[in-house]
Write an enzyme that holds these catalytic residues in place. Structure first.
Site, short mmCIF file in Angstrom:
data_model
loop_
_atom_site.label_atom_id
_atom_site.label_comp_id
_atom_site.label_asym_id
_atom_site.label_seq_id
_atom_site.Cartn_x
_atom_site.Cartn_y
_atom_site.Cartn_z
N GLU A 226 -18.49 55.65 -63.68
CA GLU A 226 -19.28 54.62 -64.37
C GLU A 226 -20.63 54.50 -63.68
OE1 GLU A 226 -17.11 50.89 -64.69
OE2 GLU A 226 -15.24 51.98 -64.98
N HIS B 145 -12.76 52.11 -65.12
CA HIS B 145 -12.18 51.18 -66.10
C HIS B 145 -10.88 51.73 -66.71
CE1 HIS B 145 -12.15 49.07 -70.09
NE2 HIS B 145 -12.55 48.07 -69.34
N ASN C 84 -19.96 39.16 -71.05
CA ASN C 84 -20.76 40.35 -70.81
C ASN C 84 -21.94 40.42 -71.78
OD1 ASN C 84 -18.84 41.32 -68.86
ND2 ASN C 84 -17.52 41.87 -70.58
N ASP D 186 -19.78 56.48 -67.94
CA ASP D 186 -19.60 55.28 -68.76
C ASP D 186 -20.66 54.25 -68.36
OD1 ASP D 186 -18.81 53.00 -70.05
OD2 ASP D 186 -16.71 53.08 -69.41
N LYS E 88 -21.22 44.71 -75.11
CA LYS E 88 -21.66 43.93 -73.96
C LYS E 88 -23.12 43.52 -74.15
CE LYS E 88 -17.69 45.27 -71.56
NZ LYS E 88 -16.90 46.37 -71.08
N SER F 107 -17.43 47.82 -63.30
CA SER F 107 -17.23 46.59 -64.06
C SER F 107 -16.75 45.42 -63.23
CB SER F 107 -16.26 46.85 -65.22
OG SER F 107 -15.00 47.28 -64.73
N HIS G 13 -21.78 48.77 -68.43
CA HIS G 13 -22.43 47.60 -67.82
C HIS G 13 -23.86 47.90 -67.38
CE1 HIS G 13 -18.84 45.17 -67.94
NE2 HIS G 13 -18.18 46.27 -67.64
C1 LIG Z 1 -15.65 46.92 -71.44
C2 LIG Z 1 -15.58 48.30 -70.97
C3 LIG Z 1 -15.11 49.33 -71.80
C4 LIG Z 1 -14.51 49.05 -73.14
O1 LIG Z 1 -15.47 48.69 -74.08
P1 LIG Z 1 -15.03 47.81 -75.33
O2 LIG Z 1 -16.12 48.02 -76.30
O3 LIG Z 1 -14.94 46.41 -74.84
O4 LIG Z 1 -13.72 48.33 -75.79
C5 LIG Z 1 -15.17 50.61 -71.33
N1 LIG Z 1 -15.64 50.90 -70.10
C6 LIG Z 1 -16.05 49.92 -69.26
C7 LIG Z 1 -16.54 50.28 -67.91
C8 LIG Z 1 -16.03 48.60 -69.67
O5 LIG Z 1 -16.42 47.65 -68.84
#
Ligand SMILES: *Cc1c(COP(=O)(O)O)cnc(C)c1O
Length: 395
Positions: free
Chosen positions: A177, A131, A45, A206, A240, A181, A209
């Site tokens: 989101e 997620h 990522n 969130d 990411k 993801s 991505h």
């Molecule tokens: C990867 C991810 C997380 C978690 O983030 P980390 O920093 O890897 O713990 C949270 N939400 C989504 C949508 C993700 O893809």
């Protein structure tokens, strides 16, 4: 006990659902090394290729020289060092919010934040494809949890009506989101904002991505749609596109104050290493620069090339036409997805097969992620191999 785990593992293997770690013996990048062999990596990522960027490395090393390695204490005790403060200021400025708060991971951000926002008798409405961190946070809160079908505004609307009727006076939190993801598609943010306003609900988005990938200077979907003001809780991760580690929440000053007082994963955990905060600050500064914007546009070109070269046939007809760095190649059967990933690996490509429980049973897929660091040739040869090996698409 021993026997119990052996039995459980056997069942996992029989269902092709067992997972294994592999040791990467190189730094992150478009090519990585496993067991002395090099692979083109379509599984990270690290969308902008920042995980091993000299700017971030130097920022981390300078911070180690000045602040050492460990933060020594939790943030509220004596673990808040200058790099943490600088990073949070820069994040808030970049995202266009009053304030920001960093957690040790995105997972910890979700787990700490949702239970600080809602509690028993409140309501959380969660998109079906959210997620695991958001699901876990919602469960931990003890609030009444309802899941709406992926991006279904109609179902969300009826759930909001239900929540207001059956749980009057309670808080209602919508969680979704901006870029999903495992599917790479987007939430209909403008419509979500309309609904949340109509029903006086809170909206948590969130952007894990989306940051670094979409919106001006990679500020995400909220910024692209000019909806910053309307989203109560903007979550994201530094791990990411930002190439480092840690999660964050951006929002009003009061929200951040509240989280400092109530988010247990923030309060009861040692502060992230100052060098990581310094490296993340370098990443935010890079994204805010014209050079960072160029890198993001280059990523856009790479995504476009991949979209052009991967045919949309069979199962993949529905493949998202919107631009994100996540391009799922649907296979369906768990074992078939594993076989395709193994065949690609033998040709030098690392592409993960994603299976249940990360995605629904029978919707196993290759999750291809493109980064700005990939060369055109990396992408061309992967797409050729997928087409050849998956017998014309969607095995
Ligand atoms: C990867 C991810 C997380 C978690 O983030 P980390 O920093 O890897 O713990 C949270 N939400 C989504 C949508 C993700 O893809």
């Amino acid at each position: 006990m021993q026997d119990l785990f052996a039995e459980q593992l056997k069942a996992l293997r029989a269902a092709s659902l067992d997972r294994h770690l592999r040791e990467i013996s190189s730094s992150q990048g478009p090519e990585i090394e496993i067991d002395g062999q090099r692979f083109v990596n379509f599984s990270s990522n690290d969308y902008l290729g920042l995980a091993n960027d000299p700017r971030l490395r130097e920022a981390a090393m300078a911070a180690i020289d000045e602040f050492g390695v460990g933060a020594g204490a939790s943030r509220l005790i004596s673990g808040t060092q200058s790099p943490h403060v600088r990073l949070e200021r820069a994040l808030a400025k970049w995202k266009g919010t009053e304030a920001a708060l960093c957690f040790s991971s995105g997972y910890a951000a979700a787990l700490g934040t949702i239970p600080a926002l809602v509690t028993k008798n409140d309501v959380v409405l969660l998109d079906k494809l959210c997620h695991a961190s958001l699901i876990d946070g919602a469960k931990l809160s003890g609030a009444i949890l309802r899941v709406f079908p992926h991006n279904s505004l109609r179902k969300l609307e009826s759930l909001l009506e239900w929540a207001r009727r059956e749980h009057p006076g309670k808080r209602v939190l919508i969680v979704t989101e901006s870029v999903f993801s495992m599917d790479g598609d987007r939430a209909p943010l403008r419509e979500l904002v309309k609904l949340k306003k109509r029903f006086d609900a809170l909206l948590m988005l969130d952007e894990a991505h989306a940051v670094g990938v979409i919106g001006p200077n990679g500020r995400g979907l909220a910024a692209q749609e000019n909806l910053n003001e309307d989203i109560d809780v903007q979550m994201g991760t530094l791990s990411k596109a930002l190439g480092t580690s840690g999660g964050y929440i951006c929002g009003s000053r009061d929200l951040i104050e509240w989280l400092i007082n109530r988010a247990r994963s923030f309060i009861y955990s040692t502060a992230p290493p100052p060098a990581i905060a310094a490296a993340a600050l370098a990443a935010v500064n890079f994204l805010s620069s014209s050079e960072g914007e160029e890198r993001r546009l280059l990523l856009g070109e790479r995504i476009k090339l991949m979209q052009e070269l991967l045919p949309r046939t069979g199962l993949n007809k529905e493949q998202s036409a919107v631009s994100s760095a996540i391009l799922p190649w649907l296979v369906g059967d768990e074992q078939a997805a594993l076989d395709l990933a193994t065949a690609l690996k033998s040709e030098g490509f690392l592409v993960p097969a994603i299976r249940y429980p990360t995605v629904a049973k029978g919707s196993a897929r290759l999750r291809i992620t493109v980064t700005a660091a990939h060369e055109e040739n990396h992408i061309r040869s992967l797409c050729e191999a997928i087409k050849r090996l998956s017998r014309g698409g969607g095995a």
